[in-house]
Design an enzyme around this catalytic site. Structure first.
Site, PDB file in Angstrom:
ATOM      1  N   ARG A 175      12.638 -77.496   9.592  1.00  0.00           N
ATOM      2  CA  ARG A 175      11.524 -78.084  10.280  1.00  0.00           C
ATOM      3  C   ARG A 175       9.709 -77.579   9.983  1.00  0.00           C
ATOM      4  O   ARG A 175       9.037 -77.918   8.924  1.00  0.00           O
ATOM      5  CB  ARG A 175      11.217 -78.404  11.938  1.00  0.00           C
ATOM      6  CG  ARG A 175      11.768 -80.055  12.007  1.00  0.00           C
ATOM      7  CD  ARG A 175      11.701 -80.321  13.397  1.00  0.00           C
ATOM      8  NE  ARG A 175      10.718 -81.265  13.720  1.00  0.00           N
ATOM      9  CZ  ARG A 175      10.326 -81.660  14.777  1.00  0.00           C
ATOM     10  NH1 ARG A 175      10.346 -81.082  16.114  1.00  0.00           N
ATOM     11  NH2 ARG A 175       9.111 -82.125  14.744  1.00  0.00           N
ATOM     12  N   CYS A 231       3.702 -76.341  17.776  1.00  0.00           N
ATOM     13  CA  CYS A 231       5.195 -77.117  17.506  1.00  0.00           C
ATOM     14  C   CYS A 231       4.440 -78.169  17.054  1.00  0.00           C
ATOM     15  O   CYS A 231       3.691 -78.496  16.680  1.00  0.00           O
ATOM     16  CB  CYS A 231       6.029 -76.686  19.288  1.00  0.00           C
ATOM     17  SG  CYS A 231       5.247 -77.894  20.549  1.00  0.00           S
TER      18      CYS A 231
END
Length: 273
Positions: A175, A231
């Site tokens: 990611r 995050c």
């Protein structure tokens, strides 16, 4: 800071206030359901969606609650600033660390995260029941520690090289690189960020505390370096924040809005690779 986490073998339960932070990202009602079935006696439940996020806001997927909402949460939980507070979840999860971070932000200096999860605590003989406690409402007025909070504006300044902070992305490497993006509008990472997958902090589903973890965190950043962690939605960066803090890093901020907030603007800069 140090001593953020505490193991059940070292817990002194006298005059402790308990917070049950169990939750599941796959089933938003699971934490409430588990709490209702059984919890550490006298523990109050803090729900990720209902208490530790404000889902009416547009600042990412788990936006930060208002200070007024947090004060009300602390007060109805019966918390006073000097209380010894222990927060737990299912163990190895990012929910107790999220709750603990908000306690740090509000100035609770005697709050700790239980390493083990509820089932291990129960098996070790900690008293449990299914009664909802009725704490005496407190009148706490927190002194907010803004030095551990990173706003979007702060991160924009960081990207522009104006804060001397190192951004660290706690998501999985695929990611971070932008190979996949299952949740957010745009794939990639905030420009200039390093990557440290928070799952590296665990082994067999439990947070690890050893020289290997300490070295990994030291390799990531010098303990005196200014670091801002993020995050996808601000949840899984909180274990990285807590671990850095546990191992003596003193200049850490959490970007609560995280990547989901960053890419909410059409003109957001992102990097890939």
């Amino acid at each position: 800071m140090g001593n953020v986490f505490v193991s059940i073998k070292d817990i002194d339960t006298s005059e402790v206030k308990w917070i049950d932070a169990r939750f599941s990202l796959a089933d938003a009602d699971e934490g409430k359901r588990l709490y209702k079935e059984s919890h550490i006696s006298s523990a109050v439940h803090w729900d990720l969606n209902g208490d530790l996020s404000d889902l009416t806001k547009k600042d990412g997927r788990q936006p930060m609650p208002s200070k007024e909402s947090l004060v009300e949460l602390f007060r109805r939980s019966g918390l006073n600033i000097e209380d010894k507070i222990l927060v737990y979840d299912n163990g190895g999860s990012p929910f107790a660390t999220r709750a603990w971070w908000f306690l740090q932000y509000a100035g609770f200096e005697n709050a700790f995260i239980v390493v083990e999860g509820f089932e291990e605590m129960k098996a070790s003989g900690f008293p449990v029941d299914n009664e909802k406690p009725q704490p005496k409402k407190s009148s706490i007025n927190p002194e907010w520690n803004e030095s551990i909070y990173a706003s979007r504006e702060f991160v924009e300044k960081t990207v522009a090289g104006k804060t001397a902070n190192q951004l660290v992305d706690a998501r999985a490497a695929n990611r971070y690189r932008g190979d996949v993006e299952p949740l957010d509008r745009v794939a990639g990472h905030i420009p200039g960020a390093l990557n440290f997958d928070w799952e590296q902090l665990k082994n067999d589903g439990k947070f690890q505390f050893n020289e290997s973890i300490k070295e990994k965190l030291s390799d990531l950043a010098d303990p005196k370096q200014k670091v801002t962690v993020y995050c996808g939605s601000g949840i899984t960066a909180s274990p990285l924040y807590a671990m850095l803090s546990h191992y003596g890093h003193e200049n850490i901020r959490l970007y609560v809005g995280s990547y989901s907030d960053w890419v909410s603007k059409e003109d957001a800069q992102v990097e890939k690779g």
